[in-house]
Scaffold this motif. Structure first.
Motif, PDB file in Angstrom:
ATOM      1  N   SER A   1       0.704   6.457   2.094  1.00 23.23           N
ATOM      2  CA  SER A   1       0.821   5.293   2.974  1.00 23.23           C
ATOM      3  C   SER A   1       1.431   5.632   4.324  1.00 23.23           C
ATOM      4  O   SER A   1       1.517   4.804   5.207  1.00 23.23           O
TER       5      SER A   1
ATOM      6  N   ARG B   1      13.467  -3.526   0.389  1.00 22.18           N
ATOM      7  CA  ARG B   1      12.688  -3.700  -0.833  1.00 22.18           C
ATOM      8  C   ARG B   1      13.600  -4.038  -2.009  1.00 22.18           C
ATOM      9  O   ARG B   1      14.632  -3.407  -2.203  1.00 22.18           O
TER      10      ARG B   1
ATOM     11  N   SER C   1       2.080  -9.831  -4.082  1.00 22.05           N
ATOM     12  CA  SER C   1       3.009  -9.084  -4.918  1.00 22.05           C
ATOM     13  C   SER C   1       2.926  -9.541  -6.376  1.00 22.05           C
ATOM     14  O   SER C   1       2.989  -8.730  -7.302  1.00 22.05           O
TER      15      SER C   1
ATOM     16  N   ARG D   1      -1.306  -3.807  -1.252  1.00 22.35           N
ATOM     17  CA  ARG D   1      -0.626  -3.167  -0.148  1.00 22.35           C
ATOM     18  C   ARG D   1       0.866  -2.971  -0.461  1.00 22.35           C
ATOM     19  O   ARG D   1       1.429  -3.634  -1.348  1.00 22.35           O
ATOM     20  N   ASP D   2       1.491  -2.086   0.301  1.00 20.51           N
ATOM     21  CA  ASP D   2       2.934  -1.882   0.177  1.00 20.51           C
ATOM     22  C   ASP D   2       3.645  -3.168   0.589  1.00 20.51           C
ATOM     23  O   ASP D   2       3.372  -3.725   1.658  1.00 20.51           O
TER      24      ASP D   2
ATOM     25  N   CYS E   1       6.406  -3.751   1.775  1.00 22.79           N
ATOM     26  CA  CYS E   1       7.165  -3.664   3.029  1.00 22.79           C
ATOM     27  C   CYS E   1       6.296  -3.380   4.234  1.00 22.79           C
ATOM     28  O   CYS E   1       6.817  -3.183   5.336  1.00 22.79           O
TER      29      CYS E   1
END
Length: 480
Positions: free
Chosen positions: A8, A219, A255, A474-475, A477
């Motif tokens: 990423s 996070r 999420s 996706r990440d 953060c």
């Protein structure tokens, strides 16, 4: 074929990508995230096949008959996709009474979940609550008529409940809606706890006594009251606008979907059933969303993963008469609505390797291609999405990044000894003849995505990309 890991980290260069190395408490917030419960019920249910389990879950759903209140001349169904209207209610009845006293109920969150034919992908379309729209005549449960009116889109729910919102969305988009799911927030905490918490990312420490919320920056995983406080807080995050709240709402839903579709969840029947049991106790639906429909839907979604779920917001522009309101940007919204209406074909399979040499070069299999994917446009996230798609086809993705310089056309570049690998990339991303690059690392291929894009062969392009969209894998953060 298992997906290759995709780094990423983002890299920058002036004119070309670098050489790749080894692989490397306000009402407006009260229902944020509740709709992720409904979406996850749909996606996670694919792993639960035992009829007895389904019967028990089915008995926990509160259903309502709405067909006779949807009116005549509804949009025609043009495909085999499934469209589920998801609404978040802030009702204070029953278990919800502990969160304050407010008359009536509103829907401050409205999302149309579109599942492509065959369960190949899903997109959640958010409708901003501050949108000024024309609402059709509606009918209440008691038969009372609500006249057609112009106003805020969430007034439809307050006036006539789910059926009126359903009718309004169909009127605005001309998309045939198949079912609705309504979610309140009484069961939100137990659903999050059934997932063993949900990961979020906040840009700064939060200290909000009104929402009973105290979080560190960065996070973290939230559970129970902490998760509820996070989705209820209003004043301590972002600019306070509805559009900014929607972005955070979509990130939260992403999420939840990511956690709910995790392999550990899907391969553990006990965890799956526990999650679905908590969720089905918290939703209300139309009476045509029957047990057989749910089982059929679950079967069609067995290949669904977080990477195939994305969230977008209906394109809007300022409402001239009130700067605090918005209206649909029809020039951009209509192509999105039309694509959903006409999403009637499955993606074609990836082109097989040719049995004869092409231009004197015989392509190697995708798993022998070490590739870097770089975004040379102003559209955020383009390189990562394309890299994910290539990884799903077996390519070895070793770098993902951006270039500072913008390019009008997409390029396929390759280093010494990678001519056959570049030929394979050209099959996957047709229309861009590969060419050697003296600065490339030997044996590597570079896909530099320009303004003309990088459409993979056989890819279904019916539902277009929308600026600011959020992918469920996706990440958490990531800021773009």
């Amino acid at each position: 074929m298992p997906r290759a890991a995709v780094p990423s980290r983002v890299y920058y260069a002036d004119a070309a990508p670098p050489q790749p190395g080894p692989p490397a408490r306000g009402r407006l917030w009260r229902v944020l995230g509740w709709l992720s419960v409904a979406m996850s019920v749909v996606l996670v249910g694919a792993s639960l096949t035992a009829y007895g389990f389904w019967r028990r879950l089915d008995g926990q759903i509160d259903r309502e008959h709405v067909d006779d209140r949807l009116g005549e001349n509804r949009p025609a169904k043009l495909n085999n996709s499934l469209n589920i209207l998801m609404m978040g209610s802030d009702s204070r009845e029953g278990e919800n009474a502990r969160y304050g006293v407010e008359a009536g109920q509103r829907s401050d969150t409205t999302v149309l979940l579109h599942i492509s034919p065959g369960g190949e992908s899903a997109i959640g379309i958010s409708f901003p609550r501050d949108s000024m729209v024309q609402m059709p005549q509606c009918e209440k449960k008691n038969g009372a008529k609500i006249p057609a009116q112009f106003g805020l889109i969430n007034a439809a729910f307050a006036n006539g409940g789910p059926a009126c919102t359903w009718r309004t969305i169909e009127s605005l988009t001309k998309i045939h809606v198949d079912h609705y799911v309504e979610v309140d927030f009484a069961g939100f905490k137990r659903v999050v706890d059934a997932l063993d918490g949900v990961e979020i990312c906040v840009p700064k420490p939060i200290d909000d006594p009104k929402a009973e919320l105290h979080l560190k920056a960065g996070r973290q995983v939230v559970r129970g009251e902490q998760a509820l406080g996070y989705v209820r807080t209003r004043y301590v995050l972002g600019d306070g606008s509805d559009l900014d709240r929607i972005k955070r709402q979509q990130a939260f839903m992403a999420s939840v979907v990511k956690k709910a579709t995790d392999k550990g969840m899907l391969t553990d029947p006990g965890r799956t059933y526990g999650f679905l049991s908590a969720a089905t106790k918290s939703i209300k639906a139309d009476d045509r969303l029957t047990l057989s429909v749910m089982q059929k839907l679950a079967g069609s979604l067995r290949g669904m993963s977080a990477g195939k779920v994305r969230f977008v917001t209906v394109p809007v522009q300022a409402f001239p008469q009130d700067k605090n309101r918005v209206q649909f940007d029809q020039a951009q919204a209509e192509p999105l609505f039309r694509a959903v209406r006409e999403d009637n074909k499955l993606p074609e399979p990836a082109a097989p390797a040719p049995v004869v040499a092409q231009n004197g070069v015989r392509p190697v299999p995708p798993n022998q291609v070490k590739a870097g994917v770089f975004n040379a446009t102003a559209m955020p996230g383009l390189a990562q999405r394309t890299a994910d798609q290539l990884a799903e086809r077996g390519f070895q993705i070793v770098k993902v990044g951006s270039t500072k310089k913008r390019y009008p056309r997409t390029q396929i570049l390759y280093g010494v000894g990678a001519e056959r690998q570049a030929a394979r990339m050209a099959l996957a991303v047709p229309g861009h003849p590969p060419r050697p690059w003296a600065s490339a690392k030997p044996g590597y291929v570079y896909l530099v995505i320009g303004k003309d894009g990088a459409m993979l062969s056989g890819q279904n392009a019916a539902v277009p990309k929308v600026a600011g969209e959020v992918r469920a894998d996706r990440d958490v953060c990531a800021h773009s």
